[in-house]
Enzyme design. Structure first.
Site, PDB file in Angstrom:
ATOM      1  CB  VAL A  30      -0.919   0.119   1.295  1.00  0.00           C
ATOM      2  CG1 VAL A  30      -2.016   1.149   0.996  1.00  0.00           C
ATOM      3  CG2 VAL A  30      -1.509  -1.178   1.434  1.00  0.00           C
ATOM      4  CB  VAL A  36       5.654   1.798   0.093  1.00  0.00           C
ATOM      5  CG1 VAL A  36       4.955   0.350  -0.550  1.00  0.00           C
ATOM      6  CG2 VAL A  36       5.845   2.803  -1.068  1.00  0.00           C
ATOM      7  CD  GLU A  37       1.350   1.562   6.120  1.00  0.00           C
ATOM      8  OE1 GLU A  37       1.887   2.552   6.642  1.00  0.00           O
ATOM      9  OE2 GLU A  37       0.232   1.001   6.840  1.00  0.00           O
ATOM     10  CG  ASN A  38       3.475  -6.133   5.095  1.00  0.00           C
ATOM     11  OD1 ASN A  38       2.533  -6.299   4.482  1.00  0.00           O
ATOM     12  ND2 ASN A  38       4.360  -6.833   5.851  1.00  0.00           N
TER      13      ASN A  38
END
Ligand SMILES: *[C@@H]1O[C@H](CO)[C@@H](O)[C@H](O)[C@H]1NC(C)=O
Ligand SMILES: *[C@@H]1O[C@H](CO)[C@@H](O)[C@H](O)[C@H]1NC(C)=O
Ligand SMILES: *[C@@H]1O[C@H](CO)[C@@H](O)[C@H](O)[C@H]1NC(C)=O
Ligand SMILES: *[C@@H]1O[C@H](CO)[C@@H](O)[C@H](O)[C@H]1NC(C)=O
Ligand SMILES: *[C@@H]1O[C@H](CO)[C@@H](O)[C@H](O)[C@H]1NC(C)=O
Length: 236
Positions: free
Chosen positions: A70, A171-173
């Site tokens: 994301v 941006v991430e998990n």
């Protein structure tokens, strides 16, 4: 929601510079996001009210089906503020191919924003706005696909006021158990660039840049570079 406390930028930045590639660094704490977080100087009375950026929907073909990541643009959500407002793009690979979903996330909820069709490569402009006149409890997010001109705007009454002290392009998990999103492996998103990254507000003054990287089991998985109007996150 799961927000991590602010990370110490210079430490991670130098750790990455010193250790390009996937060298093990068992002393680093895990981190599930990568990007740039700008924080107003603690002595500043200013308020960030507006954060924007454009990203291109990444080409994720060839990745593991079911994996995703994301990209978020947001106000607060880092540091000591208990509120946050973020707008982002989930990119995930399904058996039918790449899928792109616009999502919002605020202090108590998260969900999709419909109405904007997105294909691989489309430039998508994200804007997060918290007008100070509304005591920072009104949040307005707008997404626009600059290729087809489709856009959607959504307003939120936040339960807690925003602080307007941090802006982020990350941006991430997404590992939040409270969401309906399936928890899966993180996608290799290549290099994702937040272009035309801008913030607005009053009395902004000095802003400190905190570069953060995704770190798993002590392994640094990303490399971030930032300049005055863009942030690039590269999956290593
Ligand atoms: C992403 O989150 C999933 C679920 O928590 C976890 O299994 C995976 O290791 C995480 N990957 C990274 C790179 O953080
Ligand atoms: C912030 O506001 C306080 C109280 O009004 C004032 O004393 C201080 O000088 C202001 N700081 C800045 C950096 O403007
Ligand atoms: C989108 O809007 C711009 C500016 O108004 C216009 O030049 C362009 O033709 C529009 N594109 C589409 C696909 O409607
Ligand atoms: C927010 O709350 C005000 C006052 O209760 C209400 O008039 C307004 O419609 C609400 N806005 C949204 C977007 O829910
Ligand atoms: C991936 O895309 C599919 C199809 O649009 C959607 O149903 C699913 O919720 C998405 N997964 C995530 C993690 O967003």
């Amino acid at each position: 929601m799961r927000f991590i406390p602010v990370l110490i930028s210079s430490f991670f930045a130098s750790a990455v510079l010193a250790a390009p590639g996937r060298e093990r660094r068992d002393t680093l704490p895990d981190s599930f996001w990568a990007g740039n977080i700008l924080t107003l100087d603690s002595k500043s009375n200013g308020t960030i009210q507006y954060v924007t950026s454009t990203i291109h929907a990444p080409d994720i073909t060839g990745q593991t089906v079911g994996s995703y990541a994301v990209a978020f643009v947001g106000i607060d959500g880092a540091g000591s503020c208990s509120s946050a407002l973020r707008l982002g793009l989930v990119f995930n690979l399904t058996t039918e191919g790449p899928s792109y979903t616009v999502i919002y996330q605020h202090d108590i909820a998260m969900g999709p924003i419909d109405g904007v069709h997105i294909a691989t490569g489309d430039p998508i402009e994200f804007t997060v706005n918290a007008p100070i006149g509304a005591n920072m409890k009104l949040g307005i997010v707008t997404v626009k696909n600059l290729n087809n001109n489709q856009s959607a705007t959504q307003k939120f009454n936040l339960t807690e006021r925003l602080c307007g002290k941090t802006a982020e392009w990350v941006v991430e998990n997404l590992t939040d158990d409270s969401t309906s999103l399936a928890v899966n492996s993180m996608l290799n998103f290549g290099t994702l660039t937040f272009a035309n990254a801008e913030i607005g507000g009053n009395d902004l003054g000095q802003l400190d840049s905190n570069i953060v990287n995704i770190i798993e089991n002590g392994l640094v998985l990303t490399s971030v570079s930032a300049d005055s109007d863009s942030v690039s996150v590269m999956w290593l």
